[in-house]
Design a protein around this motif. Structure first.
Motif, short mmCIF file in Angstrom:
data_model
loop_
_atom_site.label_atom_id
_atom_site.label_comp_id
_atom_site.label_asym_id
_atom_site.label_seq_id
_atom_site.Cartn_x
_atom_site.Cartn_y
_atom_site.Cartn_z
N ALA A 166 24.20 -46.92 -21.31
CA ALA A 166 24.19 -45.52 -21.73
C ALA A 166 23.55 -44.64 -20.66
N LEU A 167 22.47 -45.14 -20.07
CA LEU A 167 21.77 -44.37 -19.04
C LEU A 167 22.69 -44.05 -17.87
N THR A 168 23.46 -45.04 -17.43
CA THR A 168 24.27 -44.88 -16.21
C THR A 168 25.75 -44.68 -16.54
N ASP A 169 26.03 -44.07 -17.66
CA ASP A 169 27.39 -43.76 -18.06
C ASP A 169 27.94 -42.59 -17.24
N TYR A 170 29.26 -42.49 -17.18
CA TYR A 170 29.88 -41.39 -16.44
C TYR A 170 29.40 -40.03 -16.93
N GLU A 171 29.36 -39.84 -18.24
CA GLU A 171 28.96 -38.54 -18.76
C GLU A 171 27.49 -38.25 -18.52
N SER A 172 26.66 -39.28 -18.45
CA SER A 172 25.26 -39.09 -18.10
C SER A 172 25.15 -38.50 -16.70
N TRP A 173 25.95 -39.04 -15.78
CA TRP A 173 25.95 -38.51 -14.41
C TRP A 173 26.48 -37.07 -14.39
N GLY A 174 27.55 -36.83 -15.13
CA GLY A 174 28.10 -35.48 -15.17
C GLY A 174 27.11 -34.47 -15.73
N LEU A 182 21.35 -31.11 -10.71
CA LEU A 182 20.64 -32.00 -9.80
C LEU A 182 21.53 -32.35 -8.62
N SER A 183 20.90 -32.57 -7.47
CA SER A 183 21.65 -33.03 -6.31
C SER A 183 22.01 -34.51 -6.51
N PHE A 184 22.85 -35.02 -5.64
CA PHE A 184 23.21 -36.44 -5.72
C PHE A 184 21.97 -37.31 -5.64
N ASP A 185 21.11 -37.04 -4.67
CA ASP A 185 19.90 -37.86 -4.49
C ASP A 185 18.94 -37.71 -5.66
N GLN A 186 18.82 -36.50 -6.21
CA GLN A 186 17.95 -36.30 -7.38
C GLN A 186 18.46 -37.09 -8.58
N GLY A 187 19.77 -37.09 -8.76
CA GLY A 187 20.35 -37.87 -9.85
C GLY A 187 20.04 -39.35 -9.70
N CYS A 188 20.15 -39.85 -8.47
CA CYS A 188 19.82 -41.25 -8.20
C CYS A 188 18.36 -41.54 -8.51
N GLU A 189 17.49 -40.60 -8.17
CA GLU A 189 16.06 -40.79 -8.43
C GLU A 189 15.78 -40.89 -9.93
N VAL A 190 16.44 -40.04 -10.72
CA VAL A 190 16.26 -40.08 -12.17
C VAL A 190 16.72 -41.42 -12.71
N TRP A 191 17.91 -41.85 -12.32
CA TRP A 191 18.43 -43.13 -12.81
C TRP A 191 17.54 -44.30 -12.39
N ALA A 192 17.07 -44.27 -11.15
CA ALA A 192 16.22 -45.37 -10.67
C ALA A 192 14.91 -45.42 -11.46
N ALA A 193 14.29 -44.27 -11.68
CA ALA A 193 13.02 -44.23 -12.40
C ALA A 193 13.19 -44.72 -13.84
N MET A 194 14.26 -44.27 -14.50
CA MET A 194 14.48 -44.66 -15.90
C MET A 194 14.91 -46.13 -16.01
N THR A 195 15.64 -46.62 -15.04
CA THR A 195 16.01 -48.04 -15.02
C THR A 195 14.75 -48.90 -14.91
N ASP A 196 13.85 -48.48 -14.06
CA ASP A 196 12.60 -49.21 -13.88
C ASP A 196 11.78 -49.22 -15.18
N GLN A 197 11.86 -48.12 -15.91
CA GLN A 197 11.15 -48.04 -17.20
C GLN A 197 11.79 -48.94 -18.26
N LEU A 198 13.10 -49.03 -18.25
CA LEU A 198 13.80 -49.82 -19.26
C LEU A 198 13.66 -51.33 -19.04
N LEU A 199 13.61 -51.73 -17.77
CA LEU A 199 13.52 -53.17 -17.48
C LEU A 199 12.10 -53.67 -17.75
N PRO A 200 11.98 -54.90 -18.22
CA PRO A 200 10.64 -55.48 -18.44
C PRO A 200 9.95 -55.75 -17.10
N PRO A 201 8.65 -55.87 -17.08
CA PRO A 201 7.93 -56.14 -15.82
C PRO A 201 8.43 -57.42 -15.18
#
Length: 201
Positions: A166-174, A182-201
């Motif tokens: 759901a986080l990295t869905d097409y519509e999420s990016w849109g 957001l710029s392309f790089d800012q969007g990547c930063e958001v996804w990376a930060a939230m992915t890190d939060q979702l994954l267990p340590p």
């Protein structure tokens, strides 16, 4: 090669027909990326440098053209080979996966929107292709984040995969690019930060 009427089509003519068909698909994809709306047959023909009749000769309707275009994208490959990245450290894997996914969304979001809308009433034609793309994305998430996901129970692993999808869905990016500007790089930063939060340590 034979036509529907049973007559053989000369090889040269078949090759020209295949080139025209490919040009129509490329024109369709190019116009969708530019305007994010379904182009008319006349617009497609002009871009492909063929007649409107040629468009209808090769594709009986929009759904058939959309399916052929979707297949073309799938053949190109929706993801970059991971190489040894799947065995790298967490931050490297997240950054790589997020960027690959972002590039895919950036390039194919307009087509995805058109095809998902068109799939209503054409499940047998387009719905299967949509499912294939979703399964490809899910398989890649499993591969890239296996070190983290393998530490979870079956239910938590499934829940995390659903959240990552759901986080990295097409519509999420849109939404990030169009609504929040957001710029392309800012969007990547958001996804990376939230992915890190979702994954267990």
């Amino acid at each position: 090669m034979r036509r529907a009427g049973g007559k053989a089509m000369p090889d040269g003519r078949h090759a020209r027909s295949a080139r025209t068909r490919a040009a129509i698909v490329e024109a369709f994809l190019g116009l969708i990326r530019e305007k994010a709306e379904v182009p008319t047959a006349a617009q497609i023909a002009k871009r492909a440098r063929c007649s409107t009749r040629s468009v209808f000769e090769r594709f009986s309707d929009f759904k058939e053209l959309a399916a052929a275009s979707f297949d073309h994208v799938l053949q190109q490959g929706l993801s970059t080979p991971v190489g040894d990245t799947a065995s790298r450290d967490r931050a490297t894997r997240i950054a790589f996966q997020v960027r690959v996914r972002a590039v895919n969304c950036e390039n194919w979001l307009p087509l995805w929107r058109v095809v998902t809308r068109a799939s209503i009433g054409a499940q047998e034609v387009l719905g299967i292709r949509i499912s294939v793309v979703r399964e490809m994305s899910r398989a890649r998430l499993k591969l890239m984040y296996d070190p983290e996901l393998s530490t979870l129970s079956q239910w938590k692993r499934e829940a995390t995969l659903i959240a990552l999808e759901a986080l990295t869905d097409y519509e999420s990016w849109g939404r990030m690019r169009e609504h929040y500007k957001l710029s392309f790089d800012q969007g990547c930063e958001v996804w990376a930060a939230m992915t890190d939060q979702l994954l267990p340590p």
